[in-house]
Scaffold this active site. Sequence first.
Site, short mmCIF file in Angstrom:
data_model
loop_
_atom_site.label_atom_id
_atom_site.label_comp_id
_atom_site.label_asym_id
_atom_site.label_seq_id
_atom_site.Cartn_x
_atom_site.Cartn_y
_atom_site.Cartn_z
N ASP A 1 0.82 -1.22 0.00
CA ASP A 1 0.00 0.00 0.00
C ASP A 1 0.86 1.27 0.00
O ASP A 1 1.97 1.27 0.50
CB ASP A 1 -0.91 -0.01 1.24
CG ASP A 1 -2.03 1.00 1.14
OD1 ASP A 1 -2.34 1.45 0.02
OD2 ASP A 1 -2.58 1.36 2.20
N ASN B 1 -11.14 -2.67 -4.68
CA ASN B 1 -10.41 -1.74 -5.56
C ASN B 1 -11.13 -1.48 -6.89
O ASN B 1 -10.79 -0.52 -7.60
CB ASN B 1 -8.98 -2.23 -5.81
CG ASN B 1 -8.06 -2.10 -4.61
OD1 ASN B 1 -7.16 -2.90 -4.40
ND2 ASN B 1 -8.28 -1.07 -3.78
C1 IPE Z 1 -5.40 -2.60 0.30
O1 IPE Z 1 -5.11 -1.27 0.09
C2 IPE Z 1 -5.41 -3.34 -1.01
C3 IPE Z 1 -4.12 -3.48 -1.67
C4 IPE Z 1 -2.97 -3.03 -1.25
C5 IPE Z 1 -4.15 -4.20 -2.90
P1 IPE Z 1 -6.24 -0.15 -0.09
O2 IPE Z 1 -5.52 1.10 -0.36
O3 IPE Z 1 -7.23 -0.60 -1.09
O4 IPE Z 1 -6.91 -0.15 1.34
P2 IPE Z 1 -7.75 0.99 2.08
O5 IPE Z 1 -8.79 1.49 1.13
O6 IPE Z 1 -6.77 2.07 2.44
O7 IPE Z 1 -8.29 0.33 3.30
C1 IPE Z 2 -1.76 0.24 -3.21
O1 IPE Z 2 -1.54 1.60 -3.31
C2 IPE Z 2 -2.05 -0.39 -4.55
C3 IPE Z 2 -3.43 -0.86 -4.70
C4 IPE Z 2 -4.37 -0.78 -3.83
C5 IPE Z 2 -3.77 -1.44 -5.97
P1 IPE Z 2 -2.73 2.64 -3.25
O2 IPE Z 2 -3.16 2.95 -4.65
O3 IPE Z 2 -3.80 2.19 -2.35
O4 IPE Z 2 -1.98 3.89 -2.64
P2 IPE Z 2 -2.57 4.94 -1.61
O5 IPE Z 2 -3.06 4.17 -0.44
O6 IPE Z 2 -3.64 5.68 -2.32
O7 IPE Z 2 -1.39 5.81 -1.27
MG MG Z 3 -4.11 2.45 -0.38
#
Ligand code: IPE
Ligand code: IPE
Ligand code: MG
Length: 255
Positions: free
Chosen positions: A35, A83
């Site tokens: 993340d 997602n």
């Molecule tokens: C969790 O991260 C999913 C992945 C890293 C693939 P998210 O960014 O989707 O989680 P939330 O929304 O912050 O809980």
């Molecule tokens: C994790 O990074 C990747 C996926 C969830 C696919 P994020 O896209 O959630 O990054 P932040 O949390 O917005 O920084």
């Molecule tokens: Mg994230």
Amino acid sequence: MLRGINMGDNKYIDKDLKSQIDFARLPKHIAIIMDGNGRWAKKRFLPRNLGHQEGMKRVIEIVETASQLGIEYLTLYAFSTENWKRPKDEIDGLMNILVLFIRRELERLYKNNVRLHILGDISKLPSMPRNEVIKAIDRTKSNSGMILNIALNYGGRDEIIFGIKEILKDIDMGKIDIGDLNPELFSNYLYTKGQPDPDLLIRPSGELRISNFLLYQIAYSEFWFSDILWPDFTRDDLYMAIIDYQKRNRRFGGI
Ligand code: IPE
Ligand code: IPE
Ligand code: MG
């Protein structure tokens, strides 16, 4: 920057971290919520998808490090069932990055003796990433080294419901008796069938939550949170998480 907020102190940063790992007590299974890609890009005034591209580059480094250490199972959360709520552009970008990752790194995974396994329902992916994933599973299926689970269109609640449906089918066909159902048997109906539960769960990016990851399997996992954003996560961060894990006393409800 805060690295490994559960560590208590930072005194071993800058030392040779790898030499501090006790190889006799390695976690068998490490799971990572990758993340922070979006925030990494935002800090640099770049589009979010460049953050995802940068995040992809960390994947091969961490996979190779884990495999060289002798970790038996590595699970990476790449795309959750939630997602899909993101803008179409970002989802398309993530799917393209997945295709690129497999095209670029499949032979390297193969040479590292890594076997790819997917957690999640890939039938819902667009055909190009789905076909690349199927090709990668097939290419690595005879490898005998580390199992790399990629959680793709994965949700912990979704997985539990999937498991229940599979169990009901087997009960219906008389393969198992409802009275035989217990936590161990149920584990064999999850995407992680046959695998040990994660010993160590790592979440970078500063969020202190699980986000629907491996809900059933993390009952007794050790958590390691860090403020590092995934595109900045290096092998040293992995070493630090393992060193910290090895200082813990796992009781599993005992004394
Ligand atoms: C969790 O991260 C999913 C992945 C890293 C693939 P998210 O960014 O989707 O989680 P939330 O929304 O912050 O809980
Ligand atoms: C994790 O990074 C990747 C996926 C969830 C696919 P994020 O896209 O959630 O990054 P932040 O949390 O917005 O920084
Ligand atoms: Mg994230």
